[in-house]
Design an enzyme around this catalytic site. Sequence first.
Site, mmCIF file in Angstrom:
data_model
loop_
_atom_site.group_PDB
_atom_site.id
_atom_site.type_symbol
_atom_site.label_atom_id
_atom_site.label_comp_id
_atom_site.label_asym_id
_atom_site.label_seq_id
_atom_site.Cartn_x
_atom_site.Cartn_y
_atom_site.Cartn_z
ATOM 1 N N SER A 7 12.116 -5.357 -1.557
ATOM 2 C CA SER A 7 12.399 -5.669 -0.145
ATOM 3 C C SER A 7 12.253 -7.165 0.084
ATOM 4 C CB SER A 7 11.420 -4.915 0.761
ATOM 5 O OG SER A 7 11.381 -5.551 2.027
ATOM 6 N N HIS A 32 16.724 -4.347 -1.274
ATOM 7 C CA HIS A 32 16.387 -3.664 -0.020
ATOM 8 C C HIS A 32 16.299 -4.700 1.111
ATOM 9 C CE1 HIS A 32 14.566 -0.308 2.267
ATOM 10 N NE2 HIS A 32 13.788 -1.236 2.817
ATOM 11 N N ASP A 34 15.730 -5.321 5.121
ATOM 12 C CA ASP A 34 15.128 -4.732 6.327
ATOM 13 C C ASP A 34 15.603 -5.426 7.585
ATOM 14 O OD1 ASP A 34 13.172 -2.723 5.325
ATOM 15 O OD2 ASP A 34 12.361 -4.466 4.276
ATOM 16 N N MET A 36 15.312 -5.526 11.677
ATOM 17 C CA MET A 36 14.424 -5.084 12.768
ATOM 18 C C MET A 36 14.859 -5.705 14.082
ATOM 19 S SD MET A 36 10.830 -5.712 10.867
ATOM 20 C CE MET A 36 10.445 -4.934 9.297
ATOM 21 N N HIS A 65 18.159 -1.179 5.368
ATOM 22 C CA HIS A 65 17.271 -0.292 6.130
ATOM 23 C C HIS A 65 17.233 -0.777 7.582
ATOM 24 C CE1 HIS A 65 12.760 1.050 6.653
ATOM 25 N NE2 HIS A 65 13.583 1.739 7.416
ATOM 26 N N MET A 67 15.984 -0.742 11.155
ATOM 27 C CA MET A 67 14.918 -0.346 12.075
ATOM 28 C C MET A 67 15.340 -0.837 13.461
ATOM 29 S SD MET A 67 11.803 -1.167 9.515
ATOM 30 C CE MET A 67 12.877 -2.109 8.424
ATOM 31 N N MET A 136 9.080 6.771 4.943
ATOM 32 C CA MET A 136 8.260 5.595 5.234
ATOM 33 C C MET A 136 6.802 5.930 4.913
ATOM 34 S SD MET A 136 10.068 3.030 6.020
ATOM 35 C CE MET A 136 8.670 1.943 6.320
ATOM 36 N N ASP A 174 8.971 3.701 0.917
ATOM 37 C CA ASP A 174 8.939 2.306 1.392
ATOM 38 C C ASP A 174 7.647 2.028 2.147
ATOM 39 O OD1 ASP A 174 9.534 -0.205 2.415
ATOM 40 O OD2 ASP A 174 11.211 0.476 3.656
HETATM 41 C C1 DX5 Z 1 8.494 -2.204 6.500
HETATM 42 C C2 DX5 Z 1 9.722 -2.388 5.659
HETATM 43 C C3 DX5 Z 1 9.425 -2.497 4.217
HETATM 44 C C4 DX5 Z 1 8.535 -3.627 3.825
HETATM 45 C C5 DX5 Z 1 7.729 -3.165 2.652
HETATM 46 O O1 DX5 Z 1 8.817 -1.769 7.755
HETATM 47 O O2 DX5 Z 1 10.616 -1.315 5.826
HETATM 48 O O3 DX5 Z 1 10.616 -2.465 3.424
HETATM 49 O O4 DX5 Z 1 9.198 -4.805 3.492
HETATM 50 O O5 DX5 Z 1 6.794 -4.122 2.342
HETATM 51 P P1 DX5 Z 1 5.556 -3.820 1.384
HETATM 52 O O6 DX5 Z 1 6.083 -3.366 0.073
HETATM 53 O O7 DX5 Z 1 4.856 -5.142 1.315
HETATM 54 O O8 DX5 Z 1 4.718 -2.758 2.067
HETATM 55 ZN ZN ZN Z 2 12.349 -1.100 4.404
#
Ligand code: DX5
Ligand code: ZN
Length: 216
Positions: A7, A32, A34, A36, A65, A67, A136, A174
């Site tokens: 990620s 990956h 993310d 948000m 991903h 969010m 998650m 994740d």
């Molecule tokens: C959190 C993200 C993850 C995050 C994971 O909401 O979806 O993908 O980057 O980070 P680590 O591996 O540090 O928990």
């Molecule tokens: Zn993620």
Amino acid sequence: MALLAPSILSADFADLGNDIKTTAESGADWIHVDVMDGLFVPSISFGMPVIKSIRKTTDKPFDVHLMINEPIRYIKEFKEAGADILTVHVEACSDTKATLEEIKKAGMRPALSIKPKTPVSEIEEYLPLIDMLLVMSVEPGFGGQKLIPETVDKVRQLRKIIDERGLDVLIEIDGGINLENVVDIVKAGTDVIVAGSAVFGGDVAEKTKAFVSLIK
Ligand code: DX5
Ligand code: ZN
């Protein structure tokens, strides 16, 4: 055996292209990404212009991903930005089925995610429509959190359901995955491992190779 999807949320944003190249050349399978929106989760990360720009750094599939609330509004844009797998949260969609169908229609692999407190029963009906289920293992929103152990039981429960129904659905996990817990998590039935801080928080090449040696 599992796939590794680092990620980039924990990467060095000033040197994002190089961090991606390094992890890809060291054995990462997917990247990956993310996204948000500050509404579905408290944090804001980045959007389409960043994805478009990093798309040029590697041929590895982009595992995006989302969010964000009502992701159905942006499906075409994420396809154009370069997403290959598009994950939406069941908690963020007012019409989950229509959202997944739109993703497929746009030419991406549809995936669905559940937060730690959302029971598996909430997504069972969607399993035939998706290529991947993202469990998650922390509350979404931030990297660097500690894995919630009960979420690994959810992986076991899902593995059983998917296998018994003979479905072709990958299970991704994740949040809070590190070199110490990853082997047990793969054994629970996980197909795709996401790791952010455990890959980008140190020597990226070395950490990527260490993960690969444990999960392949
Ligand atoms: C959190 C993200 C993850 C995050 C994971 O909401 O979806 O993908 O980057 O980070 P680590 O591996 O540090 O928990
Ligand atoms: Zn993620």
